[in-house]
Motif scaffolding. Structure first.
Motif, PDB file in Angstrom:
ATOM      1  N   GLU A  61      83.891  -3.237  71.951  1.00 32.92           N
ATOM      2  CA  GLU A  61      82.473  -2.887  71.840  1.00 32.92           C
ATOM      3  C   GLU A  61      82.091  -1.800  72.834  1.00 32.92           C
ATOM      4  O   GLU A  61      81.254  -0.944  72.539  1.00 32.92           O
ATOM      5  N   GLU A  96      75.973  -3.656  79.523  1.00 34.01           N
ATOM      6  CA  GLU A  96      75.421  -5.014  79.439  1.00 34.01           C
ATOM      7  C   GLU A  96      74.029  -5.086  80.062  1.00 34.01           C
ATOM      8  O   GLU A  96      73.089  -5.648  79.487  1.00 34.01           O
ATOM      9  N   ILE A 105      80.019  -8.079  76.801  1.00 33.38           N
ATOM     10  CA  ILE A 105      80.502  -7.044  75.890  1.00 33.38           C
ATOM     11  C   ILE A 105      82.026  -7.009  75.917  1.00 33.38           C
ATOM     12  O   ILE A 105      82.641  -7.150  76.981  1.00 33.38           O
ATOM     13  N   SER A 139      75.818  -9.678  68.775  1.00 26.94           N
ATOM     14  CA  SER A 139      76.847  -8.908  69.477  1.00 26.94           C
ATOM     15  C   SER A 139      76.391  -7.457  69.645  1.00 26.94           C
ATOM     16  O   SER A 139      75.439  -7.001  68.992  1.00 26.94           O
ATOM     17  N   TYR A 140      77.119  -6.732  70.487  1.00 21.92           N
ATOM     18  CA  TYR A 140      76.840  -5.301  70.669  1.00 21.92           C
ATOM     19  C   TYR A 140      77.306  -4.519  69.444  1.00 21.92           C
ATOM     20  O   TYR A 140      76.738  -3.475  69.122  1.00 21.92           O
ATOM     21  N   ALA A 150      81.218  -1.074  81.622  1.00 24.49           N
ATOM     22  CA  ALA A 150      80.850  -2.201  80.757  1.00 24.49           C
ATOM     23  C   ALA A 150      79.644  -2.946  81.320  1.00 24.49           C
ATOM     24  O   ALA A 150      78.722  -3.323  80.583  1.00 24.49           O
ATOM     25  N   GLY A 209      71.737  -5.308  77.049  1.00 20.69           N
ATOM     26  CA  GLY A 209      71.799  -6.742  76.771  1.00 20.69           C
ATOM     27  C   GLY A 209      70.466  -7.326  76.341  1.00 20.69           C
ATOM     28  O   GLY A 209      70.381  -8.096  75.382  1.00 20.69           O
TER      29      GLY A 209
END
Length: 280
Positions: A8, A33, A4, A47-48, A29, A37
C-alpha cells in the motif's frame, strides 16, 4: 490507527508522486499513516488500497484535494531563516530598484514582480510584503505584484484570508511588526488590509506548466524541491529559469543547492546569504 502495508505504501506513494511531485518511500510509511489514516477512517474504508481505488474514480477531484491537503507539509513561519529577508531588504531590492529606475522615464511606476512558489499558508508572502512596505514607504511609485502559490487548497485559502493563531504569530514575527501590520481578532491575528492588498494567492502544482504566471524579478522557492526526485528538481528549476527576468533573483532554502541540477543559474553571495542569478 489503521496500519499500512508495504504494498500500500508503494501504491499510495506512486499516486502522490503522480499528482503532486512529492516523493515518499517505505521509510515514510508512518507519515502516510499519520496524514491519511484519519481520512481512511472518516470515509469508513477498510484499507489504504480502498482509498486509492476510491480516488482513482473520483471525477470531481474532491478526494484528491483532500489527500494533497493532508499530505503536504505546511511547515512555515514568519521571517523563517532571517537571512533571505535581510538579503531582500539590503541587497536585492535596492539593486533591482536602482536598475529599474535607470530604465524608467519617471512617469510610470517601477514594476516589481515577486513569486513565492510553495507559499504554504502565506507567512513568507506577508513577510515579503512587510519588507516591501518598510523599505518603500511610498508604494504609489511602484507597481508591485506579489504572488503566492501552493498545491494545497486549504493552505491557499488560509493564506488568502490572512488570519493566524497566536501560536503561528509567535513563530518568527517580532512584536513591533505584529502590532503595526496585524489586527487582533478574538484569539487570532488578521493581517491589515494594506498588507493583504499587496498579495495574490492561487493554486499551482509546480509539476505542471507555469503558462499564464508571467515573468518575475524575484522568485522564492525555499524548502519545496527537497521533497522531489532529482529529475523533477531539474525540470522545476528549468521552468523557474524560464520564468525569471534576465537580471532577476532566485532564493532557495539555506540547505539547498542547484549544483548538478540547473546549470543556467550562477550562485552569488552577499554577506552570509547565497542567491542565484541566470548566467549571462
Amino acid at each position: 490507527m489503521l496500519k499500512i502495508t508495504p504494498d500500500e505504501v508503494n501504491l499510495i506513494s506512486r499516486y502522490i508522486h503522480r499528482v503532486s511531485g512529492i516523493l515518499l518511500d517505505q521509510t515514510k510509511a508512518y507519515l502516510i499513516e499519520s496524514r491519511l489514516g484519519r481520512l481512511v477512517e472518516e470515509m469508513g474504508l477498510s484499507s489504504y488500497r480502498a482509498l486509492y481505488e476510491k480516488v482513482r474514480f473520483d471525477g470531481s477531484k474532491t478526494l484528491e484535494r483532500k489527500i494533497i491537503d493532508a499530505i503536504t507539509t505546511n511547515e512555515t513561519l514568519f521571517f523563517r531563516d532571517a537571512s533571505p529577508f535581510q538579503l531582500l531588504q539590503h541587497k536585492i531590492l535596492p539593486d533591482l530598484i536602482d536598475r529599474r529606475s535607470g530604465k524608467s522615464s519617471g512617469l510610470l511606476p517601477i514594476s516589481i514582480r515577486i513569486w513565492s512558489a510553495g507559499c504554504s499558508t502565506g507567512q513568507e508572502v506577508y513577510s515579503i510584503a512587510i519588507v516591501l512596505k518598510e523599505l518603500l514607504p511610498d508604494l504609489r511609485k511602484f507597481s508591485i505584484k506579489l504572488l503566492g502559490t501552493d498545491i494545497s487548497d486549504s493552505a491557499v485559502a488560509q493564506a488568502s484570508y490572512g488570519q493566524y493563531s497566536k501560536f503561528e504569530i509567535e513563530r518568527g514575527l517580532p512584536r513591533d511588526k505584529l502590532l503595526k501590520y496585524f489586527n487582533a481578532n478574538g484569539n487570532h491575528w488578521k493581517v491589515k488590509d494594506e498588507i493583504r492588498a499587496m498579495a495574490t494567492f492561487k493554486k499551482q502544482n509546480l509539476m505542471e506548466s507555469f503558462l499564464g504566471l508571467g515573468r518575475f524579478d524575484i522568485i522564492f522557492c525555499r524548502n519545496v524541491a527537497i521533497y522531489f526526485t532529482l529529475e523533477d528538481r531539474k525540470k522545476l528549476f528549468e521552468k523557474i529559469a524560464n520564468s525569471l527576468e534576465g537580471d532577476g533573483y532566485l532564493i532557495i532554502g539555506a540547505s539547498e543547492s542547484l549544483t548538478g541540477i540547473c546549470s543556467r543559474f550562477e550562485p552569488k553571495r552577499h554577506l552570509k546569504s547565497v542567491f542565484y542569478q541566470l548566467r549571462e
